[in-house]
Structure formats: structure tokens, C-alpha cells
Design an enzyme around this catalytic site. Structure first.
Site, PDB file in Angstrom:
ATOM      1  N   ARG A 185       7.677 -11.647  23.031  1.00 20.47           N
ATOM      2  CA  ARG A 185       6.665 -10.839  22.334  1.00 20.47           C
ATOM      3  C   ARG A 185       7.205  -9.452  21.990  1.00 20.47           C
ATOM      4  NH1 ARG A 185       2.142 -10.988  26.475  1.00 20.47           N
ATOM      5  NH2 ARG A 185       0.890  -9.754  25.035  1.00 20.47           N
TER       6      ARG A 185
ATOM      7  N   LYS B 267      -4.002  -0.678  24.371  1.00 19.43           N
ATOM      8  CA  LYS B 267      -4.883  -0.629  23.186  1.00 19.43           C
ATOM      9  C   LYS B 267      -6.286  -1.153  23.520  1.00 19.43           C
ATOM     10  CE  LYS B 267      -2.069  -3.297  20.821  1.00 19.43           C
ATOM     11  NZ  LYS B 267      -1.010  -3.553  21.839  1.00 19.43           N
TER      12      LYS B 267
ATOM     13  N   ARG C 185      -2.942 -13.939  31.935  1.00 22.28           N
ATOM     14  CA  ARG C 185      -2.764 -14.590  30.629  1.00 22.28           C
ATOM     15  C   ARG C 185      -1.464 -15.378  30.614  1.00 22.28           C
ATOM     16  NH1 ARG C 185      -3.840 -10.120  25.989  1.00 22.28           N
ATOM     17  NH2 ARG C 185      -2.083 -11.223  25.073  1.00 22.28           N
TER      18      ARG C 185
ATOM     19  N   ARG D  27      -0.104  -6.647  12.076  1.00 18.67           N
ATOM     20  CA  ARG D  27       1.094  -6.726  12.908  1.00 18.67           C
ATOM     21  C   ARG D  27       2.338  -6.990  12.087  1.00 18.67           C
ATOM     22  NH1 ARG D  27      -1.651  -8.545  17.972  1.00 18.67           N
ATOM     23  NH2 ARG D  27      -0.154  -8.617  19.671  1.00 18.67           N
TER      24      ARG D  27
ATOM     25  N   ARG E 157      -1.297  -7.243  34.666  1.00 17.75           N
ATOM     26  CA  ARG E 157      -2.589  -7.413  33.969  1.00 17.75           C
ATOM     27  C   ARG E 157      -3.307  -8.670  34.461  1.00 17.75           C
ATOM     28  NH1 ARG E 157      -3.025  -6.926  27.566  1.00 17.75           N
ATOM     29  NH2 ARG E 157      -1.481  -8.620  27.534  1.00 17.75           N
TER      30      ARG E 157
HETATM   31  P1  ADP Z   1      -2.949  -4.043  25.089  1.00 15.48           P
HETATM   32  O1  ADP Z   1      -4.366  -4.267  24.624  1.00 15.48           O
HETATM   33  O2  ADP Z   1      -2.242  -2.959  24.331  1.00 15.48           O
HETATM   34  O3  ADP Z   1      -2.133  -5.307  25.169  1.00 15.48           O
HETATM   35  P2  ADP Z   1      -4.227  -3.524  27.687  1.00 15.48           P
HETATM   36  O4  ADP Z   1      -5.282  -2.519  27.352  1.00 15.48           O
HETATM   37  O5  ADP Z   1      -4.660  -4.924  27.992  1.00 15.48           O
HETATM   38  O6  ADP Z   1      -3.025  -3.492  26.580  1.00 15.48           O
HETATM   39  O7  ADP Z   1      -3.417  -2.934  28.948  1.00 15.48           O
HETATM   40  C1  ADP Z   1      -2.352  -3.651  29.567  1.00 15.48           C
HETATM   41  C2  ADP Z   1      -2.448  -3.508  31.098  1.00 15.48           C
HETATM   42  O8  ADP Z   1      -2.191  -2.173  31.474  1.00 15.48           O
HETATM   43  C3  ADP Z   1      -3.834  -3.846  31.673  1.00 15.48           C
HETATM   44  O9  ADP Z   1      -3.629  -4.452  32.941  1.00 15.48           O
HETATM   45  C4  ADP Z   1      -4.510  -2.470  31.823  1.00 15.48           C
HETATM   46  O10 ADP Z   1      -5.453  -2.463  32.896  1.00 15.48           O
HETATM   47  C5  ADP Z   1      -3.318  -1.564  32.121  1.00 15.48           C
HETATM   48  N1  ADP Z   1      -3.430  -0.217  31.528  1.00 15.48           N
HETATM   49  C6  ADP Z   1      -3.952   0.101  30.312  1.00 15.48           C
HETATM   50  N2  ADP Z   1      -3.826   1.433  30.067  1.00 15.48           N
HETATM   51  C7  ADP Z   1      -3.186   1.945  31.177  1.00 15.48           C
HETATM   52  C8  ADP Z   1      -2.744   3.268  31.549  1.00 15.48           C
HETATM   53  N3  ADP Z   1      -2.913   4.305  30.722  1.00 15.48           N
HETATM   54  N4  ADP Z   1      -2.132   3.407  32.740  1.00 15.48           N
HETATM   55  C9  ADP Z   1      -1.926   2.355  33.573  1.00 15.48           C
HETATM   56  N5  ADP Z   1      -2.320   1.083  33.277  1.00 15.48           N
HETATM   57  C10 ADP Z   1      -2.942   0.885  32.109  1.00 15.48           C
HETATM   58  P1  AMP Z   2      -2.780  -9.636  21.731  1.00 20.30           P
HETATM   59  O1  AMP Z   2      -3.958  -9.992  22.573  1.00 20.30           O
HETATM   60  O2  AMP Z   2      -3.091  -8.600  20.701  1.00 20.30           O
HETATM   61  O3  AMP Z   2      -1.574  -9.261  22.577  1.00 20.30           O
HETATM   62  O4  AMP Z   2      -2.374 -10.950  20.902  1.00 20.30           O
HETATM   63  C1  AMP Z   2      -2.013 -12.144  21.578  1.00 20.30           C
HETATM   64  C2  AMP Z   2      -1.295 -13.085  20.629  1.00 20.30           C
HETATM   65  O5  AMP Z   2      -2.183 -13.463  19.550  1.00 20.30           O
HETATM   66  C3  AMP Z   2      -0.051 -12.530  19.938  1.00 20.30           C
HETATM   67  O6  AMP Z   2       1.110 -12.639  20.741  1.00 20.30           O
HETATM   68  C4  AMP Z   2       0.020 -13.430  18.680  1.00 20.30           C
HETATM   69  O7  AMP Z   2       0.536 -14.716  18.982  1.00 20.30           O
HETATM   70  C5  AMP Z   2      -1.463 -13.600  18.327  1.00 20.30           C
HETATM   71  N1  AMP Z   2      -1.927 -12.532  17.387  1.00 20.30           N
HETATM   72  C6  AMP Z   2      -2.875 -11.575  17.631  1.00 20.30           C
HETATM   73  N2  AMP Z   2      -3.027 -10.782  16.561  1.00 20.30           N
HETATM   74  C7  AMP Z   2      -2.171 -11.228  15.613  1.00 20.30           C
HETATM   75  C8  AMP Z   2      -1.834 -10.826  14.287  1.00 20.30           C
HETATM   76  N3  AMP Z   2      -2.424  -9.757  13.708  1.00 20.30           N
HETATM   77  N4  AMP Z   2      -0.888 -11.526  13.629  1.00 20.30           N
HETATM   78  C9  AMP Z   2      -0.283 -12.589  14.183  1.00 20.30           C
HETATM   79  N5  AMP Z   2      -0.536 -13.029  15.422  1.00 20.30           N
HETATM   80  C10 AMP Z   2      -1.471 -12.359  16.143  1.00 20.30           C
END
Ligand code: ADP
Ligand code: AMP
Length: 211
Positions: free
Chosen positions: A167, A13, A156, A84, A123
Site C-alpha cells: 500500500r 485521516k 483490518r 488517489r 490499528r
Molecule cells: P487513515 O484514515 O489515514 O488510514 P486512521 O485515522 O485510521 O488513518 O489512523 C491510523 C491509526 O493511527 C489508528 O489506529 C488511529 O487510532 C491512530 N492515530 C490516528 N491519528 C493519530 C495520532 N495523531 N497519533 C497517534 N495515533 C493516531
Molecule cells: P483506505 O481505507 O482509505 O485505506 O482504503 C482501503 C483500500 O480501499 C485501499 O487500499 C484501496 O484498495 C481501496 N480504495 C479506497 N479508496 C480508493 C480510491 N480512491 N481509489 C482506489 N482504491 C481505493
């Protein structure tokens, strides 16, 4: 145009949100990024949120709804990581109604668990500028160093395996029901999140009517 990005943690995302910001000039509202910034600064919100984030749980709805109320623009935004839960979605709907704002599409990233685990374990992010990499799929030019600002990349805390498992469980229980909520409203658009970054970008363009 106003968009919600939905999907499991690690679905891509944030990666696609950054592309959409460039392409459409939208404002990216990532609740995860806002919370991590608050944790880093040690604000009261950050101190409270950290307990939940470290355990892989959701921060309580009242805190999150209050936060979104403060930061939601009137138009041209991408919501990433909010709502969420069903109460968050309902609160958002009331807020949007009051302000006369419309959501054009909820883009759901369909990704299976194997891909999620691989994406999250690889990541790495930049603690300074927020750039996100993947050790295999989007590696930095120099080992573990941010291309943009030269800072050493970090993993992270909540991308550790035991927290990832929690999660995912929380996602299934609390967030997945929103897929039907938005499907019933007729604004859900599904993309295959297991494809490459470029291919997912193409699918998003096409569901937004620009393909
Ligand atoms: P989210 O925001 O949904 O938690 P991220 O955008 O941070 O996910 O992506 C999670 C990991 O996967 C990151 O390390 C990113 O570089 C990688 N990634 C994102 N999209 C793709 C894809 N389409 N193919 C392979 N790796 C990806
Ligand atoms: P994310 O970066 O979106 O994966 O969010 C990281 C963490 O932040 C999650 O695992 C939750 O603990 C908290 N968080 C982010 N967005 C929300 C939300 N809309 N509601 C509750 N917790 C959230």
C-alpha cells in the site's frame, strides 16, 4: 466548506475526519469505508473491489469515479481517501465544475514511514460501528472491545505487514503526485501528522482559519 484529506495510509485521516464531522457538521465520505461495507455485504462492487484491496492495490479509476459520482453531496463534505490518482483528481475536478462546487482546502498529512507502520500495526476497528482505535495511542477501555457498542475489535486484513508495504509503494507511485497537483492550484495545506490527535486537530483548525 468542502475539504479533501490526503496522506499515506494510517496518517490519521479517518480519525481527524470524525472530529471535523463533529466540529463543522460536515459529511464524511470515506471511499475505503464505502468499499469495506460493500465487501461485507457481498455486493457486485464489493466482490470486485476485494481482489484489489486484499493485495493492497487501488480499485480501478472508472469504478471509483462512478462511486463518487453517486455519493458526492453538493456541499459541506470531507473527502477521505479520494482522489488517489491523477485521473481520479481530474475526473473529480470535472464533476465539481459541472455542479458548481468548490474545494476550500486539501489537507495533506505529512507522516514518515516509521510512524505509518506503527500506526497501522496497532490499528484496531469495530466491525459493527466502524469506530477506530489504536492499541497504544487510543486504546479501548476494555481490552479489544469497542467502547461504543461492545463488539470485539478486529485488525483490518490489509493492515498486515506485507500488504502495508504494498500500500505504501502504491501510495508513493500513484497518490503522492497529487500533492503537487493541489499545491499548484494553491489549495494545499500541510499539517504535521506525526503529532498527537489533539495537536493535529489544532493544526487543521488553524489552516482552516479557525485557529
Ligand atoms: P487513515 O484514515 O489515514 O488510514 P486512521 O485515522 O485510521 O488513518 O489512523 C491510523 C491509526 O493511527 C489508528 O489506529 C488511529 O487510532 C491512530 N492515530 C490516528 N491519528 C493519530 C495520532 N495523531 N497519533 C497517534 N495515533 C493516531
Ligand atoms: P483506505 O481505507 O482509505 O485505506 O482504503 C482501503 C483500500 O480501499 C485501499 O487500499 C484501496 O484498495 C481501496 N480504495 C479506497 N479508496 C480508493 C480510491 N480512491 N481509489 C482506489 N482504491 C481505493
Amino acid at each position: 466548506m468542502n475539504i479533501i484529506l490526503m496522506g499515506p495510509p494510517g496518517a490519521g485521516k479517518g480519525t481527524q475526519a470524525k472530529i471535523l464531522v463533529e466540529e463543522y457538521g460536515l459529511k464524511h465520505i470515506s471511499t475505503g469505508d464505502i468499499l469495506r461495507e460493500a465487501v461485507k455485504k457481498g455486493t457486485p462492487l464489493g466482490i470486485k473491489a476485494k481482489e484489489y484491496m486484499d493485495r493492497g492495490e487501488l480499485v480501478p479509476d472508472d469504478i471509483m469515479v462512478g462511486l463518487i459520482r453517486e455519493v458526492l453531496p453538493k456541499d459541506n463534505f470531507i473527502l477521505d481517501g479520494f482522489p488517489r490518482t491523477l485521473p481520479q483528481a481530474e475526473a473529480l475536478e470535472r464533476m465539481l465544475k459541472e455542479e458548481g462546487i468548490k474545494i476550500d482546502a486539501v489537507i495533506f498529512f505529512d507522516v514518515n514511514d516509521d510512524v505509518i507502520v506503527e500506526r497501522l500495526s496497532g490499528r484496531r476497528s469495530c466491525p459493527s460501528c466502524g469506530a477506530v482505535y489504536h492499541i497504544k495511542y487510543n486504546p479501548p477501555r476494555n481490552n479489544e472491545i469497542c467502547d461504543r457498542c461492545g463488539t470485539k475489535l478486529v485488525q483490518r486484513d490489509d493492515d498486515r505487514e506485507e500488504v502495508v508495504r504494498k500500500r505504501l509503494e502504491v501510495y508513493r507511485k500513484q497518490t503522492e503526485p497529487l500533492i503537487n497537483y493541489y499545491r499548484e492550484k494553491g489549495i494545499l495545506r500541510v499539517v504535521d501528522g506525526t503529532k498527537s490527535v489533539e495537536e493535529v486537530k489544532g493544526e487543521i483548525s488553524s489552516v482552516l482559519g479557525n485557529g
